[in-house]
Design a protein around this motif. Structure first.
Motif, PDB file in Angstrom:
ATOM      1  N   LEU A  34       0.855  -1.216  -0.175  1.00 54.28           N
ATOM      2  CA  LEU A  34       0.088  -0.126   0.090  1.00 54.28           C
ATOM      3  C   LEU A  34       0.758   1.253   0.065  1.00 54.28           C
ATOM      4  CD1 LEU A  34      -2.880   0.980   0.442  1.00 54.28           C
ATOM      5  CD2 LEU A  34      -2.467   1.208   2.774  1.00 54.28           C
ATOM      6  N   ILE A  35       0.641   1.968  -1.043  1.00 51.18           N
ATOM      7  CA  ILE A  35       1.462   3.363  -1.085  1.00 51.18           C
ATOM      8  C   ILE A  35       0.604   4.601  -0.898  1.00 51.18           C
ATOM      9  CG2 ILE A  35       1.075   3.463  -3.640  1.00 51.18           C
ATOM     10  CD1 ILE A  35       3.935   4.679  -3.645  1.00 51.18           C
ATOM     11  N   SER A  36       1.109   5.544   0.016  1.00 50.81           N
ATOM     12  CA  SER A  36       0.444   6.620   0.229  1.00 50.81           C
ATOM     13  C   SER A  36       1.112   7.747   0.169  1.00 50.81           C
ATOM     14  CB  SER A  36      -0.099   6.613   1.983  1.00 50.81           C
ATOM     15  OG  SER A  36       1.319   6.386   2.804  1.00 50.81           O
ATOM     16  N   GLY A  37       0.318   9.041  -0.205  1.00 48.58           N
ATOM     17  CA  GLY A  37       0.891  10.428  -0.540  1.00 48.58           C
ATOM     18  C   GLY A  37       0.327  11.488   0.277  1.00 48.58           C
ATOM     19  N   ALA A  38       1.050  12.245   0.946  1.00 43.59           N
ATOM     20  CA  ALA A  38       0.421  13.174   1.971  1.00 43.59           C
ATOM     21  C   ALA A  38       0.511  14.476   1.609  1.00 43.59           C
ATOM     22  CB  ALA A  38       1.090  12.985   3.241  1.00 43.59           C
ATOM     23  N   SER A  39       0.172  15.609   2.582  1.00 42.24           N
ATOM     24  CA  SER A  39       0.227  16.796   1.901  1.00 42.24           C
ATOM     25  C   SER A  39       1.387  17.633   2.388  1.00 42.24           C
ATOM     26  CB  SER A  39      -0.948  17.687   2.697  1.00 42.24           C
ATOM     27  OG  SER A  39      -0.759  17.792   4.044  1.00 42.24           O
ATOM     28  N   ASN A  40       2.402  17.039   2.936  1.00 47.22           N
ATOM     29  CA  ASN A  40       3.667  17.699   3.346  1.00 47.22           C
ATOM     30  C   ASN A  40       4.632  17.200   2.231  1.00 47.22           C
ATOM     31  OD1 ASN A  40       3.942  15.338   4.172  1.00 47.22           O
ATOM     32  ND2 ASN A  40       5.112  15.651   6.102  1.00 47.22           N
ATOM     33  N   GLY A  41       4.266  16.528   1.302  1.00 46.58           N
ATOM     34  CA  GLY A  41       5.003  15.863   0.229  1.00 46.58           C
ATOM     35  C   GLY A  41       5.766  14.556   0.699  1.00 46.58           C
ATOM     36  N   THR A  42       5.443  13.852   1.631  1.00 44.42           N
ATOM     37  CA  THR A  42       5.896  12.548   2.110  1.00 44.42           C
ATOM     38  C   THR A  42       5.054  11.377   1.144  1.00 44.42           C
ATOM     39  OG1 THR A  42       6.456  13.306   4.380  1.00 44.42           O
ATOM     40  CG2 THR A  42       6.225  11.071   3.871  1.00 44.42           C
ATOM     41  N   ILE A  43       5.896  10.484   1.038  1.00 44.13           N
ATOM     42  CA  ILE A  43       5.417   9.064   0.335  1.00 44.13           C
ATOM     43  C   ILE A  43       5.866   8.066   1.066  1.00 44.13           C
ATOM     44  CG2 ILE A  43       5.317   7.683  -1.712  1.00 44.13           C
ATOM     45  CD1 ILE A  43       6.250  10.067  -3.442  1.00 44.13           C
ATOM     46  N   ALA A  44       4.830   7.087   1.597  1.00 40.00           N
ATOM     47  CA  ALA A  44       5.136   5.817   2.405  1.00 40.00           C
ATOM     48  C   ALA A  44       4.703   4.723   1.795  1.00 40.00           C
ATOM     49  CB  ALA A  44       4.530   6.141   3.713  1.00 40.00           C
TER      50      ALA A  44
END
Length: 408
Positions: free
Chosen positions: A59-69
């Motif tokens: 599962l890949i996720s992207g956040a509003s601070n530019g982080t990808i996990a």
């Protein structure tokens, strides 16, 4: 379910029918998981989620601070209580990270060794998963709201890019440059989605209230414009502009067979369309709050009867019947607005992310080992009580007689 098994044993039902019945029962019994958790890593709202299409494990996720996990969903411990671990992350400390909000992340359809991300920093990046280094960076003129790769494409490697420009840009993954531009909208394009049936068919939604269907081999005009009134001049007027919604269209999703398209607009309405002629099926899903001026994730189940549409509704998720609009269930668990969700078709699971910075797992309700042990305990107690009652009753009957204590 018993009826399905009886029909299967008598040969009236195919094995796929039993599989469909079991999958549907599991999906309808979906609830907030008490045993599955996802390791928390994001410190800002989560905008996008995606499951790798090969193994359905990462599962890949992207956040509003530019982080990808990236998280691993596979339970390797064998224990019912499990936390999905964080495998790797691209945070703000990395020189390759996006400078602003990551709006969309998507795995490469054929291999989990590559994924693509887009951001408000006006860039589209193609990443090598093993090294977490972008192998290609495409500069866009405006901030990007959404991008999509076709999951069935074999004759092209195009990425459809929706941005604040009133056009859809097509990026060739092989060359890393723009292939051509699709012009037809008059406002910012919020969302795009490829057909799972035809690798050349694309749908787009915009702030001009329109949803257009494209054949990317035709660079001049779209195939047709989705009209909520189905061309009824008495309702929209003979000179009225054809619109899909009375507000911006920021959610689109094709069904798994590609025969229908589901749209979501800021007029708080969900609509179902035929993809062969653009006809509005006039299904009433009810009002669902939507005030976001960005791409909002919706998803549609596959291989279920009935098919289910998952739509974010403020901090909740509504489960709706695709063809009737009936509300099947409301999933409650987020503390703030839900922005994105993705459905796991193999296990009938759902994962969602939102402004509360949490990734939540929604799993089918099943009897846990503790519940099973408690059930066995209650059953033994009931059996013991009934046996004691029978014994007492038998003793009483044996000791009774018909003699009277009256001596008269």
């Amino acid at each position: 379910m018993i009826r399905c098994l009886e029909e299967r044993s008598s040969g009236l039902l195919l094995p796929t029918g039993v599989q469909q019945a079991v999958s549907t029962d599991r999906a309808l019994a979906m609830q907030l998981s008490k045993q599955r958790d996802v390791e928390k890593v994001h410190t800002t709202p989560i905008n996008s989620l995606d499951l790798d299409p090969v193994e359905m494990r990462y599962l890949i996720s992207g956040a509003s601070n530019g982080t990808i996990a990236i998280h691993d969903l596979h339970n390797v411990t064998g224990q019912p209580q499990y936390t999905c671990p964080l495998l790797c992350t691209v945070d703000r400390c990395s020189q390759h990270a996006h400078k602003y909000s990551v709006e969309t992340v998507q795995w490469y359809p054929a291999d989990s060794g590559m994924f693509v991300s887009s951001s408000f920093d006006k860039t589209l990046k193609v990443w090598d998963t093993n090294t977490l280094v972008p192998v290609e960076t495409v500069a866009c003129r405006e901030r990007v709201y959404c991008h999509r790769l076709s999951k069935i494409a074999t004759k092209h490697c195009l990425i459809a890019v929706a941005s604040s420009l009133s056009q859809v840009n097509l990026v060739d993954l092989k060359s890393g440059s723009y292939s051509h531009i699709l012009k037809g909208h008059k406002g910012a394009v919020y969302v795009v989605d490829w057909s799972p049936q035809n690798e050349y068919v694309l749908a787009s939604g915009s702030s001009d209230n329109k949803a257009l269907m494209w054949d990317v081999r035709m660079a001049k005009n779209c195939i047709f414009t989705l009209d909520q009134h189905n061309g009824d001049a008495t309702r929209c007027g003979p000179h009225a502009v054809q619109t899909a919604h009375n507000g911006a269209v920021n959610g689109l999703r094709f069904t798994a067979d590609g025969l229908y398209l589901v749209s979501f607009g800021t007029d708080c309405r969900v609509r179902l369309w035929r993809t062969d002629n653009g006809q509005n099926m006039l299904v009433n899903y009810g009002a669902i709050n939507n005030v976001h001026e960005k791409c909002l994730s919706i998803d549609v189940s596959s291989s279920l009867n009935p098919e289910i549409v998952f739509v974010p509704h403020d901090s909740n998720i509504d489960m709706l019947c695709l063809h009737t609009g009936t509300k099947l269930q409301r999933l409650v668990g987020h503390y703030n607005d839900c922005n994105t969700l993705v459905y796991h078709p193999f296990h009938q699971e759902l994962y969602s992310g939102g402004n509360d910075r949490n990734i939540i797992a929604w799993l089918p309700k099943t009897a846990s080992s503790d519940d099973y042990q408690e059930h066995l305990k209650e059953t033994k107690l009931k059996k013991g009580t009934s046996r004691e009652t029978k014994k007492k009753g038998a003793n009483v009957n044996l000791m009774q007689d018909t003699w009277s204590s009256d001596e008269d």
